[in-house]
Write an enzyme that holds these catalytic residues in place. Structure first.
Site, PDB file in Angstrom:
ATOM      1  N   HIS A   1       0.836  -1.197   0.000  1.00 48.89           N
ATOM      2  CA  HIS A   1       0.000   0.000   0.000  1.00 48.89           C
ATOM      3  C   HIS A   1       0.877   1.256   0.000  1.00 48.89           C
ATOM      4  CE1 HIS A   1      -2.562  -3.167   1.905  1.00 48.89           C
ATOM      5  NE2 HIS A   1      -3.376  -2.748   0.952  1.00 48.89           N
TER       6      HIS A   1
ATOM      7  N   TYR B   1       3.862  -5.422   9.630  1.00 48.45           N
ATOM      8  CA  TYR B   1       3.703  -3.972   9.627  1.00 48.45           C
ATOM      9  C   TYR B   1       4.817  -3.321  10.445  1.00 48.45           C
ATOM     10  CZ  TYR B   1      -1.125  -4.306   7.783  1.00 48.45           C
ATOM     11  OH  TYR B   1      -2.235  -4.534   7.020  1.00 48.45           O
TER      12      TYR B   1
END
Length: 351
Positions: free
Chosen positions: A66, A333
């Site tokens: 992303h 993440y």
């Protein structure tokens, strides 16, 4: 008044230090195992992020997935209808909670054309008055392609661009999907999915299940979705690789943008730990409130740039399920965040 404790003897001090040291060593060993440091052949967050980095290209300072997106800011106003399911303060009737979000497309290339993928994502950070946060990352698709972190890693390897063509090798991708029947629901959807012309007209789904915990401590298995008020998407401008941001800014110039946060409750027997399985459409839903987006900021300088949208950052009243993808997402993440912030600190960012 409690009398003062007698001083520790030398032997007692030694035992206490040994106990503390053993706890530290065990904790470090456990952390090392999770990180893959003590088992080099074991799948680690770093290996997952390595594959994303390989597939998306070398773009220092950007997220490994992303990578292309835009910061948005707004507020969530609770309807009160979810307050019986979760004791989280943000669900109490009329409470307004500031939100910092990020709209994006999948992939590690921050310069990719918006039309290159048919999926859009929406990440949010709700900050309650007491300082607790709820972070969530949602995608505009009905199911996730795979069930486990290992399968996700293998999917990235199987669909890596071939150096000769710049595209995935059809034979490798086909072999992967043939060996993973759990991908069938996702493949059935993606065959007809088309890149939307607007972030604003998309519905975004949590995909993973969580638990809402009510005031009595009872857990309710849930998934959630953001459902837009807008439904008037038109085709993106021809030749504009960044039409999603253009459309978003045009709409915001005319007024705030709104989504409803709809919470779906699992019924007895529904699968709670598998994001490849959709729950039946007749499951009970609750409209938890309205998300209103008021402004955008560029991703290179906006406040969402430095937010790690870890899905396991949860306030009291929300818990993660046993879905193995949740822990893997959280760890990956964190690794991606560490890499990009380190690159920025070293002045390696390509921004």
């Amino acid at each position: 008044m409690t009398p003062p404790r007698p001083p520790l003897t030398g032997r007692q001090r030694t035992l206490r230090i040994a106990l503390i040291s053993s706890v530290v060593v065990v904790s470090a060993a456990a952390f090392g195992y999770v990180g893959g440091w003590l088992a080099p052949s074991r799948l680690s967050p770093g290996r997952i992020v390595d594959t994303l980095e390989h597939n998306g290209g070398d773009h220092p300072g950007f997220r490994r997935n992303h990578a292309k997106g835009v910061c948005v800011a707004g507020v969530f106003e609770a309807s009160g209808d979810a307050a019986t399911l979760s004791r989280a303060g943000l669900f109490a009737h009329g409470v307004q909670t500031p939100v910092l979000g990020r709209l994006a497309i999948p992939g590690g290339n921050p310069y990719a054309a918006d039309s290159s993928v048919p999926i859009r994502s929406f990440a949010l950070r709700f900050t309650e008055a007491n300082g607790q946060q709820w972070r969530t990352g949602m995608n505009a698709m009905p199911v996730f392609p795979v069930t486990t972190p290992k399968a996700f890693y293998d999917l990235q390897v199987a669909t890596a661009p071939d150096p000769a063509t710049g595209k995935p090798d059809p034979a490798k991708a086909g072999a992967f999907f043939g060996a993973h029947p759990e991908t069938h629901a996702f493949l059935g959807w993606i065959k007809t999915a088309k890149p939307s012309a607007s972030y604003v007209t998309e519905s975004y789904n949590s995909l993973n299940a969580f638990y809402f915990v009510d005031a009595n401590g009872k857990r309710h298995a849930v998934r959630w979705s953001l459902v837009p008020d807008a439904s008037d998407a038109a085709p993106g401008p021809a030749g504009d690789a960044d039409y999603l941001a253009t459309d978003l800014n045009r709409r915001l110039a005319a007024g705030p943008l709104r989504w409803h946060l709809r919470v779906t409750l699992a019924a007895p027997g529904d699968v709670v730990d598998d994001a490849t399985v959709a729950w039946p459409a007749d499951r009970q839903q609750v409209d938890a409130g309205t998300l209103t987006i008021l402004a955008t900021q560029p991703q290179e300088s906006g406040p969402c740039r430095d937010v790690n949208y870890d899905p396991l950052v949860l306030p009291d009243g929300i818990m993660g399920s046993n879905d193995p993808l949740l822990a893997a997402r959280s760890a990956a993440y964190a690794d991606s965040y560490r890499r990009r912030t380190t690159e920025e600190a070293r002045g390696e960012s390509a921004r």
